[in-house]
Design a protein around this motif. Structure first.
Motif, PDB file in Angstrom:
ATOM      1  N   GLY A   1       0.806  -1.200   0.000  1.00  0.00           N
ATOM      2  CA  GLY A   1       0.000   0.000   0.000  1.00  0.00           C
ATOM      3  C   GLY A   1       0.842   1.254   0.000  1.00  0.00           C
ATOM      4  N   ALA A   2       0.171   2.396  -0.115  1.00  0.00           N
ATOM      5  CA  ALA A   2       0.857   3.678  -0.137  1.00  0.00           C
ATOM      6  C   ALA A   2       1.532   3.961   1.203  1.00  0.00           C
ATOM      7  N   VAL A   3       2.726   4.516   1.138  1.00  0.00           N
ATOM      8  CA  VAL A   3       3.474   4.825   2.355  1.00  0.00           C
ATOM      9  C   VAL A   3       3.934   6.274   2.307  1.00  0.00           C
ATOM     10  N   VAL A   4       3.736   6.962   3.420  1.00  0.00           N
ATOM     11  CA  VAL A   4       4.218   8.326   3.578  1.00  0.00           C
ATOM     12  C   VAL A   4       5.209   8.342   4.741  1.00  0.00           C
ATOM     13  N   SER A   5       6.400   8.820   4.453  1.00  0.00           N
ATOM     14  CA  SER A   5       7.447   8.878   5.466  1.00  0.00           C
ATOM     15  C   SER A   5       7.568  10.307   5.993  1.00  0.00           C
ATOM     16  N   GLN A   6       7.537  10.455   7.291  1.00  0.00           N
ATOM     17  CA  GLN A   6       7.631  11.783   7.910  1.00  0.00           C
ATOM     18  C   GLN A   6       8.787  11.788   8.900  1.00  0.00           C
ATOM     19  N   HIS A   7       9.626  12.824   8.799  1.00  0.00           N
ATOM     20  CA  HIS A   7      10.790  12.938   9.690  1.00  0.00           C
ATOM     21  C   HIS A   7      11.023  14.385  10.113  1.00  0.00           C
ATOM     22  N   PRO A   8      11.508  14.618  11.318  1.00  0.00           N
ATOM     23  CA  PRO A   8      11.772  13.606  12.341  1.00  0.00           C
ATOM     24  C   PRO A   8      10.492  13.203  13.071  1.00  0.00           C
ATOM     25  N   SER A   9      10.548  12.159  13.851  1.00  0.00           N
ATOM     26  CA  SER A   9       9.378  11.743  14.623  1.00  0.00           C
ATOM     27  C   SER A   9       9.247  12.582  15.896  1.00  0.00           C
ATOM     28  N   ARG A  10      10.400  12.998  16.412  1.00  0.00           N
ATOM     29  CA  ARG A  10      10.397  13.866  17.593  1.00  0.00           C
ATOM     30  C   ARG A  10      11.481  14.904  17.437  1.00  0.00           C
ATOM     31  N   VAL A  11      11.196  16.120  17.880  1.00  0.00           N
ATOM     32  CA  VAL A  11      12.224  17.156  17.864  1.00  0.00           C
ATOM     33  C   VAL A  11      11.984  18.110  19.025  1.00  0.00           C
ATOM     34  N   ILE A  12      13.081  18.460  19.679  1.00  0.00           N
ATOM     35  CA  ILE A  12      13.045  19.458  20.740  1.00  0.00           C
ATOM     36  C   ILE A  12      13.914  20.614  20.282  1.00  0.00           C
ATOM     37  N   CYS A  13      13.381  21.811  20.340  1.00  0.00           N
ATOM     38  CA  CYS A  13      14.181  22.959  19.906  1.00  0.00           C
ATOM     39  C   CYS A  13      14.029  24.099  20.898  1.00  0.00           C
ATOM     40  N   LYS A  14      14.963  25.016  20.831  1.00  0.00           N
ATOM     41  CA  LYS A  14      14.921  26.171  21.714  1.00  0.00           C
ATOM     42  C   LYS A  14      14.017  27.244  21.131  1.00  0.00           C
ATOM     43  N   SER A  15      13.403  27.975  21.996  1.00  0.00           N
ATOM     44  CA  SER A  15      12.527  29.061  21.583  1.00  0.00           C
ATOM     45  C   SER A  15      13.295  30.039  20.705  1.00  0.00           C
ATOM     46  N   GLY A  16      12.689  30.428  19.580  1.00  0.00           N
ATOM     47  CA  GLY A  16      13.326  31.368  18.670  1.00  0.00           C
ATOM     48  C   GLY A  16      14.009  30.722  17.489  1.00  0.00           C
ATOM     49  N   THR A  17      14.218  29.433  17.552  1.00  0.00           N
ATOM     50  CA  THR A  17      14.859  28.732  16.430  1.00  0.00           C
ATOM     51  C   THR A  17      13.794  28.196  15.463  1.00  0.00           C
ATOM     52  N   SER A  18      14.262  27.691  14.324  1.00  0.00           N
ATOM     53  CA  SER A  18      13.355  27.153  13.319  1.00  0.00           C
ATOM     54  C   SER A  18      13.531  25.644  13.204  1.00  0.00           C
ATOM     55  N   VAL A  19      12.468  24.982  12.850  1.00  0.00           N
ATOM     56  CA  VAL A  19      12.485  23.526  12.728  1.00  0.00           C
ATOM     57  C   VAL A  19      11.842  23.128  11.405  1.00  0.00           C
ATOM     58  N   LYS A  20      12.483  22.190  10.705  1.00  0.00           N
ATOM     59  CA  LYS A  20      11.937  21.718   9.434  1.00  0.00           C
ATOM     60  C   LYS A  20      11.463  20.278   9.564  1.00  0.00           C
ATOM     61  N   ILE A  21      10.279  20.013   9.062  1.00  0.00           N
ATOM     62  CA  ILE A  21       9.715  18.664   9.072  1.00  0.00           C
ATOM     63  C   ILE A  21       9.522  18.235   7.623  1.00  0.00           C
ATOM     64  N   GLU A  22       9.968  16.998   7.322  1.00  0.00           N
ATOM     65  CA  GLU A  22       9.876  16.482   5.944  1.00  0.00           C
ATOM     66  C   GLU A  22       8.777  15.449   5.793  1.00  0.00           C
ATOM     67  N   CYS A  23       8.150  15.462   4.653  1.00  0.00           N
ATOM     68  CA  CYS A  23       7.098  14.494   4.355  1.00  0.00           C
ATOM     69  C   CYS A  23       7.327  13.968   2.948  1.00  0.00           C
ATOM     70  N   ARG A  24       7.510  12.649   2.825  1.00  0.00           N
ATOM     71  CA  ARG A  24       7.769  12.043   1.516  1.00  0.00           C
ATOM     72  C   ARG A  24       6.771  10.935   1.216  1.00  0.00           C
ATOM     73  N   SER A  25       6.246  10.933   0.007  1.00  0.00           N
ATOM     74  CA  SER A  25       5.463   9.792  -0.450  1.00  0.00           C
ATOM     75  C   SER A  25       6.450   8.836  -1.108  1.00  0.00           C
ATOM     76  N   LEU A  26       6.516   7.609  -0.592  1.00  0.00           N
ATOM     77  CA  LEU A  26       7.596   6.706  -0.986  1.00  0.00           C
ATOM     78  C   LEU A  26       7.321   5.921  -2.266  1.00  0.00           C
ATOM     79  N   ASP A  27       6.107   5.563  -2.502  1.00  0.00           N
ATOM     80  CA  ASP A  27       5.839   4.674  -3.625  1.00  0.00           C
ATOM     81  C   ASP A  27       4.730   5.187  -4.527  1.00  0.00           C
ATOM     82  N   PHE A  28       4.445   6.482  -4.418  1.00  0.00           N
ATOM     83  CA  PHE A  28       3.444   7.053  -5.305  1.00  0.00           C
ATOM     84  C   PHE A  28       3.686   8.550  -5.418  1.00  0.00           C
ATOM     85  N   GLN A  29       3.144   9.132  -6.449  1.00  0.00           N
ATOM     86  CA  GLN A  29       3.262  10.580  -6.639  1.00  0.00           C
ATOM     87  C   GLN A  29       1.997  11.231  -6.102  1.00  0.00           C
TER      88      GLN A  29
END
Lengths: 112, 113
Positions: free
Chosen positions: B1-29
């Motif tokens: 079946g279709a799979v979506v990969s999301q990373h990271p699963s957990r992130v801790i950051c300091k106030s004022g910083t930026s955080v990037k979260i990725e989302c990929r569809s692995l076997d479909f467009q």
């Protein structure tokens, strides 16, 4: 826009009994109705879905029924097991924008 | 079946910083990708919808300058939480759709300290 109502918000059943969750939707143009199971700390997992050209769909212990006239659809889980304990969400698509609108969720607890 | 990969699963950051979260569809467009936010014991709240190569459409009340979404290809979308504050702490979930339906990632627990 679409509005989806889900009941009950919590459901406790004895192992082996059936569980039924009901949802209503407002947009008559909606044509896709998925059900998701979400375990703690995880993303929602599709368990079954139904499209508007079908009234009922079954997959082993899980079934979904759709009444387009009344704009409601239901999830039925038979022979419940402790691993069925989770939060279940219904959803309906919006014809415009390809978005899903979610119900408020039902926390199901299956007691051994 | 279709799979979506999301990373990271957990992130801790300091106030004022930026955080990037990725989302990929692995076997479909994915024709469209969605970003949701979920507070404890609540339902999923749609933040924005993005289509490959075009600007994201944000839901009412969601700050587009705070939650930057980039959808560079049919298989990758990113959400950047800029200048994060403790109130941005939440569970973020992406979803990718194609003709067959919608598939969700496993979510990202963001904690801003």
């Amino acid at each position: 826009g679409e509005n989806v109502e889900q009941h009950p918000s919590t459901l406790s059943v004895q192992e082996g009994d059936s569980a039924v969750i009901k949802c209503t939707y407002s947009d008559s143009a909606s044509n896709y109705f998925p059900w998701y199971k979400q375990e703690l700390g995880k993303g929602p997992q599709l368990i079954i879905d139904i499209r508007s050209n079908v009234g009922e769909k079954k997959d082993q212990r899980i079934a979904v029924t759709l009444n387009k006239t009344a704009k409601h659809f239901s999830l039925h889980i038979t022979e419940t097991q402790p691993e069925d304990s989770a939060v279940y969400f219904c959803a309906a698509n919006q014809a415009a924008g390809n978005k899903l609108t979610f119900g408020g969720g039902t926390r199901v607890l299956v007691k051994p | 079946g279709a799979v979506v990969s999301q990373h990271p699963s957990r992130v801790i950051c300091k106030s004022g910083t930026s955080v990037k979260i990725e989302c990929r569809s692995l076997d479909f467009q994915a024709t469209t990708m969605f970003w949701y936010r979920q507070f404890p014991k609540q339902s999923l709240m749609l933040m924005a919808t993005s289509n490959e190569g075009s600007k994201a459409t944000y839901e009412q009340g969601v700050e587009k300058d705070k939650f930057l979404i980039n959808h560079a290809s049919l298989t990758l979308s990113t959400l950047t939480v800029t200048s994060a504050h403790p109130e941005d702490s939440s569970f973020y979930i992406c979803s990718a759709s194609d003709f067959y339906g919608y598939t969700f990632g496993s979510g990202t627990r963001l904690t801003v300290v």
